[in-house]
Write an enzyme that holds these catalytic residues in place. Structure first.
Site, PDB file in Angstrom:
ATOM      1  N   HIS A 129       0.835  -1.211   0.000  1.00  0.00           N
ATOM      2  CA  HIS A 129       0.000   0.000   0.000  1.00  0.00           C
ATOM      3  C   HIS A 129       0.866   1.256   0.000  1.00  0.00           C
ATOM      4  O   HIS A 129       0.640   2.187  -0.782  1.00  0.00           O
ATOM      5  CB  HIS A 129      -0.910  -0.021   1.232  1.00  0.00           C
ATOM      6  N   GLU A 130       1.861   1.287   0.868  1.00  0.00           N
ATOM      7  CA  GLU A 130       2.727   2.468   0.954  1.00  0.00           C
ATOM      8  C   GLU A 130       3.574   2.628  -0.308  1.00  0.00           C
ATOM      9  O   GLU A 130       3.794   3.752  -0.772  1.00  0.00           O
ATOM     10  CB  GLU A 130       3.627   2.373   2.192  1.00  0.00           C
ATOM     11  N   HIS A 133       1.651   4.379  -2.984  1.00  0.00           N
ATOM     12  CA  HIS A 133       1.617   5.840  -2.845  1.00  0.00           C
ATOM     13  C   HIS A 133       2.841   6.477  -3.499  1.00  0.00           C
ATOM     14  O   HIS A 133       2.739   7.522  -4.153  1.00  0.00           O
ATOM     15  CB  HIS A 133       1.566   6.226  -1.365  1.00  0.00           C
ATOM     16  N   GLU A 197      -6.426   6.658  -1.473  1.00  0.00           N
ATOM     17  CA  GLU A 197      -6.287   5.560  -0.521  1.00  0.00           C
ATOM     18  C   GLU A 197      -6.933   4.292  -1.069  1.00  0.00           C
ATOM     19  O   GLU A 197      -6.381   3.198  -0.942  1.00  0.00           O
ATOM     20  CB  GLU A 197      -6.916   5.937   0.827  1.00  0.00           C
TER      21      GLU A 197
END
Length: 289
Positions: A129-130, A133, A197
């Site tokens: 997930h990070e 980003h 997100e």
């Protein structure tokens, strides 16, 4: 991302066009507006990254102490087509993680509390997930959006101030209008952040092949944040929870860092409206759908 960039550029263009119209076709004013906006966004980006890392006391993650995390991040980064980011670890007081920086020069911070409570696959979901980003330049986009919101607000202030009689009433009206316009643009930027997100969650699900590990991780993170908030409230009720420096959320994290983290504790209707994250339960539902 192209659509997001186009809309943000539209806000910026409207602000510059308005400044051009009200202040005359003055090359100096236009040049100052353009250069000033670039400098503003650049300073916000640099200072924001430094402050986020400093506020949590982030330290370089020792590869000998955390060999698996380094291996997984390197593998996931390769799959996503990005350079492996710098890895840092911090004692945040809550289980969480966040990313700062841009593609090719990113940093991922993971709290020791998060490492302690998550299984390997769950941690993989958080890391993916990070990394998403960073790969999608979300942090840079949000900094750009915040900078544009500030610029639009400043332009609105000067339009009100210089189009009136330039007296005390116009001065206060300019402040009110400028802050209101900036707030409205910021609401749009926050909506983009919530959407990104969901995108990062979807990217993480594709990267590891399933959304279940990240869904379980979000559940554990949410529970950990709630426990930390409850402990903070208990300390406050006993008189030992007075805030020291800066404004902090109930989970003990600076608001700036909380905005970057994978999970946000915001629960009320107003908090959800101005939150950088969508409701955790909705994210979990999407990951499991």
């Amino acid at each position: 991302m192209a659509i997001v960039g186009t809309i943000l550029f539209a806000f910026y263009s409207v602000a510059i066009a308005a400044a051009w119209f009200f202040f005359g076709q003055n090359q100096t004013i236009l040049a100052i507006a353009i250069v000033g906006s670039v400098v503003l966004v650049g300073v916000q980006y640099k200072v924001g990254k430094w402050m986020a890392l400093r506020s949590v006391g982030a330290e370089d993650m020792d590869e000998q102490e955390f060999p698996r995390i380094h291996r997984r991040v390197e593998s996931l980064s390769r799959d996503m087509g990005i350079k492996k980011p710098t890895l840092k670890v911090a004692n945040m007081g809550v289980p969480n993680a966040f990313a700062v920086g841009r593609k090719g020069n990113g940093t991922v911070v993971v709290s020791r509390e998060l490492i302690d409570i998550l299984e390997h696959e769950e941690l993989d979901g958080v890391l993916a997930h990070e990394l998403s980003h960073i790969a999608n330049r979300d942090v840079v986009t949000m900094q750009l959006g915040q900078g544009i919101a500030s610029i639009v607000g400043i332009v609105a202030q000067y339009i009100v101030l210089f189009s009136g009689d330039n007296d005390l009433a116009d001065f206060f009206l300019a402040i009110v209008v400028g802050n209101l316009v900036q707030f409205l643009v910021t609401l749009f930027v926050l909506a983009i952040s919530r959407y990104r997100e969901y995108v990062a969650d979807a990217d993480a699900r594709r990267a590891i092949g399933t959304g279940e590990p990240l869904a379980r991780a979000l559940e554990k993170i949410s529970q950990g944040n709630e426990q930390a908030a409850q402990q903070q409230r208990q300390r406050t009720s006993r008189g030992r929870g007075r805030r020291q420096r800066g404004q902090r959320n109930d989970d003990g994290l600076d608001q700036q860092v909380s905005a970057l983290c994978i999970s946000s504790p915001d629960t009320s209707v107003l908090q959800k409206l101005v939150s950088t994250h969508p409701p955790t339960e909705k994210r979990i539902q999407r990951l499991r759908s």
